[in-house]
Scaffold this motif. Structure first.
Motif, PDB file in Angstrom:
ATOM      1  N   LEU A  20       0.521  39.012  22.373  1.00 56.93           N
ATOM      2  CA  LEU A  20       0.592  37.573  22.122  1.00 56.93           C
ATOM      3  C   LEU A  20      -0.441  37.156  21.089  1.00 56.93           C
ATOM      4  N   TYR A  21      -1.602  37.768  21.169  1.00 59.13           N
ATOM      5  CA  TYR A  21      -2.657  37.362  20.246  1.00 59.13           C
ATOM      6  C   TYR A  21      -2.432  37.966  18.866  1.00 59.13           C
ATOM      7  N   ASP A  44       4.879  31.279   7.340  1.00 64.61           N
ATOM      8  CA  ASP A  44       4.789  30.943   8.749  1.00 64.61           C
ATOM      9  C   ASP A  44       5.911  31.570   9.551  1.00 64.61           C
ATOM     10  N   ALA A  49      -9.104  33.012  22.534  1.00 61.56           N
ATOM     11  CA  ALA A  49      -8.030  33.258  21.574  1.00 61.56           C
ATOM     12  C   ALA A  49      -7.474  31.940  21.059  1.00 61.56           C
ATOM     13  N   ARG A  61      -9.852  30.572  18.527  1.00 62.92           N
ATOM     14  CA  ARG A  61      -9.940  31.340  17.293  1.00 62.92           C
ATOM     15  C   ARG A  61      -8.692  31.203  16.423  1.00 62.92           C
ATOM     16  N   MET A  62      -7.548  30.944  17.039  1.00 65.34           N
ATOM     17  CA  MET A  62      -6.300  31.000  16.283  1.00 65.34           C
ATOM     18  C   MET A  62      -6.096  29.715  15.491  1.00 65.34           C
ATOM     19  N   LEU A  78       6.256  34.922  14.929  1.00 67.80           N
ATOM     20  CA  LEU A  78       6.308  33.915  15.974  1.00 67.80           C
ATOM     21  C   LEU A  78       7.143  34.385  17.148  1.00 67.80           C
ATOM     22  N   GLY A 110       1.221  29.650  17.683  1.00 70.33           N
ATOM     23  CA  GLY A 110       0.547  30.618  18.528  1.00 70.33           C
ATOM     24  C   GLY A 110      -0.318  29.925  19.555  1.00 70.33           C
ATOM     25  N   ARG A 163       5.563  36.353  19.713  1.00 71.65           N
ATOM     26  CA  ARG A 163       4.760  35.541  20.637  1.00 71.65           C
ATOM     27  C   ARG A 163       5.639  34.905  21.686  1.00 71.65           C
ATOM     28  N   HIS A 175      -3.067  29.321  13.857  1.00 73.11           N
ATOM     29  CA  HIS A 175      -1.626  29.167  13.769  1.00 73.11           C
ATOM     30  C   HIS A 175      -1.175  28.349  14.974  1.00 73.11           C
TER      31      HIS A 175
END
Lengths: 111, 200, 144, 96
Positions: free
Chosen positions: D20-21, D94, B20, B23-24, D26, B29, D29, B26
């Motif tokens: 979370l993923y 964002d 993950a 892949r992310m 934001l 994140g 998360r 952001h």
């Protein structure tokens, strides 16, 4: 007596596991951020307290119980503080909470 | 048996988190996920009985590195830059290196093997004598602070120097940024004054 | 905490604590904010018991909402008056609101909080005022 | 019995990892990370009891502290970045 304490602690741990899962399921099912906050607080309050209580009952009166109680008190204080901080940061950065259609909003632009 | 299953489950989650992270794009994140990665690896250390490592992981991985990475993001960008290079050569390098490393582990003794070299030579001496020689209840502490005291001191000095260097660089940056902000404020004040003069 | 009470180990611990306190004192990062512990101990205990019951009740309520098929959410964002004088009592009140699942303190101002509720009903503000009164009973004196 | 606790915590962890993923904001998360930290503390405690060596609770205690510090640091960062003290973010999406 010992059997009774055992059963009680098992019930606590089972309940803790149940509420933790419920909270996680809630974070998955709820539609938006503001409702997810409430789901997380289920697993943070009920789940955590029941787990700690169950482990305390298993440990008996030892040093371990003291540590568990300390962890419990600490999480009990920091959990809501962290949740509040998340909510506050979200509000300040402009993520407005949704309000149900049939309620008169107290704040401008709340819908 | 149960512990093996727990280890497998933790490893599975660890690998999922790693994918993950890759892949992310952001970056916030990614910081969150790497915090979770360090939490997961600490759980793994606890189940593998490496309690001291888990302690360090808690302090460094979950605490400080998250804060440091956030500070870095504050100074740089929030999104990963898309790079469209050819990925064949790096992939090849990774696969070959990984294969060599796995080949290297084939000669290593099994996990927890009592006849492994690491278990035979120094470890028994440390375990048997450290209570008498050092009189500190934790064997790992006595090894780090006494048997390998100079080594630990050198490491600490290196980390300390690195920390001072980073602080110096960052404080310089903040100073420059501050002066830029002040300049902007002065500029806007001057403009407002000019506009007012224009009205009257 | 580890069950080892040798003078050497305890001494090391005390020494590092003293050194850390001294360094922080030299750095002048301690704010001059002293929190007076103006709470009534017996009433505090009573309040805790009451709070535990409240937490249990609201947990079950939120659990029902999560498990219900259509999730009867009725979100609202409203103000709750806060009559506590000391900061500590205000913090206790705000944290109590957040601890009971279903309501969360989002923003705090001097005499009222902004509260977000998951399943709002018309008697929620009254319940919060009841909680406020209970926290007020715990508080003793303090700064006027 | 502790095994059931461990399994429950595992299920909760997996669900939170998914949240979370997926995001989407934001704050979701951050929330999931914070909750994951609480779960970790409980997991370390339960594992201690499962292996019948509950002396490892010191680490759980440390984690409870560190997790709180981390969350507060993250949120302080969000808040002061968005209070106009810094230039506005280049990608407004964002914040979503």
């Amino acid at each position: 007596m010992s059997l009774f304490v055992d059963i009680l602690s098992w019930a606590c741990i089972l309940g803790g596991g149940f509420f933790t899962i419920i909270g996680a399921v809630g974070t998955l099912r709820f539609p938006d951020f503001w409702s997810r906050l409430h789901a997380v607080s289920v697993s943070d309050s009920a789940g955590m307290l029941l787990f700690i209580l169950g482990m305390c009952l298993q440990a008996g009166l030892t040093l371990v119980t003291l540590k568990l109680v300390l962890i419990g008190i600490f999480l009990f204080i920091t959990g809501p503080t962290a949740t509040h901080a998340v909510a506050n940061a979200a509000l300040v950065t402009g993520l407005r909470p949704p309000i149900a259609n049939d309620i008169e909003p107290e704040v401008e632009g709340g819908a | 048996m149960i512990e093996t299953l727990i280890n497998i489950a933790l490893f599975a989650m660890l690998i999922t988190t790693a994918f993950a992270i890759v892949r992310m794009d952001h970056l916030f994140g990614v910081v969150m996920l790497s915090g979770v990665f360090s939490l997961l690896s600490a759980m793994l250390f606890v189940t593998l009985d490496a309690v001291d490592v888990a302690f360090t992981e808690a302090a460094v991985g979950a605490g400080i590195s998250t804060v440091l990475m956030l500070g870095t993001i504050a100074l740089t960008a929030r999104r990963e830059k898309r790079v469209n290079n050819r990925t064949f050569v790096p992939m090849l390098v990774c696969v070959v290196t990984g294969a060599v490393l796995i080949y290297g582990t084939l000669d290593m003794p099994n996990f927890g093997d009592p006849n492994a070299p690491a278990q035979i030579h120094v470890a028994p001496a440390y375990l048997n004598d450290s209570i008498e020689e050092i009189d500190v209840p934790n064997v790992v502490t006595s090894i780090l602070a006494s048997y390998r005291g100079y080594d630990t001191m050198g490491e600490t000095a290196v980390v300390f120097t690195a920390g001072i260097g980073v602080m110096l660089i960052l404080s310089g940056l903040r100073h420059r940024r501050h002066s830029l902000r002040q300049r902007l404020r002065l500029e806007s004040r001057r403009r407002r004054k000019l506009a007012k003069r224009g009205q009257t | 905490m580890s069950g080892v009470y040798q003078p050497l180990t305890i001494g090391f611990g005390a020494m590092s604590a003293i050194v850390a306190t001294y360094v922080i004192h030299r750095m002048n990062v301690v704010d001059e904010d002293r929190v007076p512990l103006a709470l009534h101990p017996v009433r505090m205990l009573q309040y805790w018991v009451w709070l535990m019951v409240e937490i249990a009740k609201s947990n079950i309520a939120v659990t029902k909402i999560i498990l219900a098929r259509d999730m009867p959410i009725r979100q609202n964002f409203f103000t709750a008056p806060c009559t506590e004088k000391t900061e500590l009592a205000q913090v206790i009140f705000a944290n109590s609101i957040t601890l009971t699942p279903g309501t969360i303190t989002v923003e705090t101002e001097d005499d009222h909080f902004w509260v977000h509720a998951l399943a709002y009903s018309a008697d929620d503000p009254d319940a919060l005022m009841d909680m406020d009164a209970r926290v007020l009973a715990v508080e003793t004196g303090g700064r006027a | 019995m502790f095994l059931i606790g461990v399994i429950a915590l595992f299920i909760a962890m997996i669900l939170m990892l998914y949240r979370l993923y997926v995001g989407p904001t934001l704050y979701d998360r951050v929330l999931a990370t914070n909750s994951f930290g609480t779960t970790t503390v409980l997991f370390i405690g339960v594992i201690g009891f499962l292996t019948e060596r509950p002396d490892f609770l010191d680490i759980a205690l440390l984690y409870a502290l560190i997790n709180f510090v981390g969350t507060i640091a993250i949120l302080k960062f969000f808040r002061y970045r968005a209070m106009g003290d810094y230039p506005q973010p280049e990608h407004p999406e964002d914040m979503q």
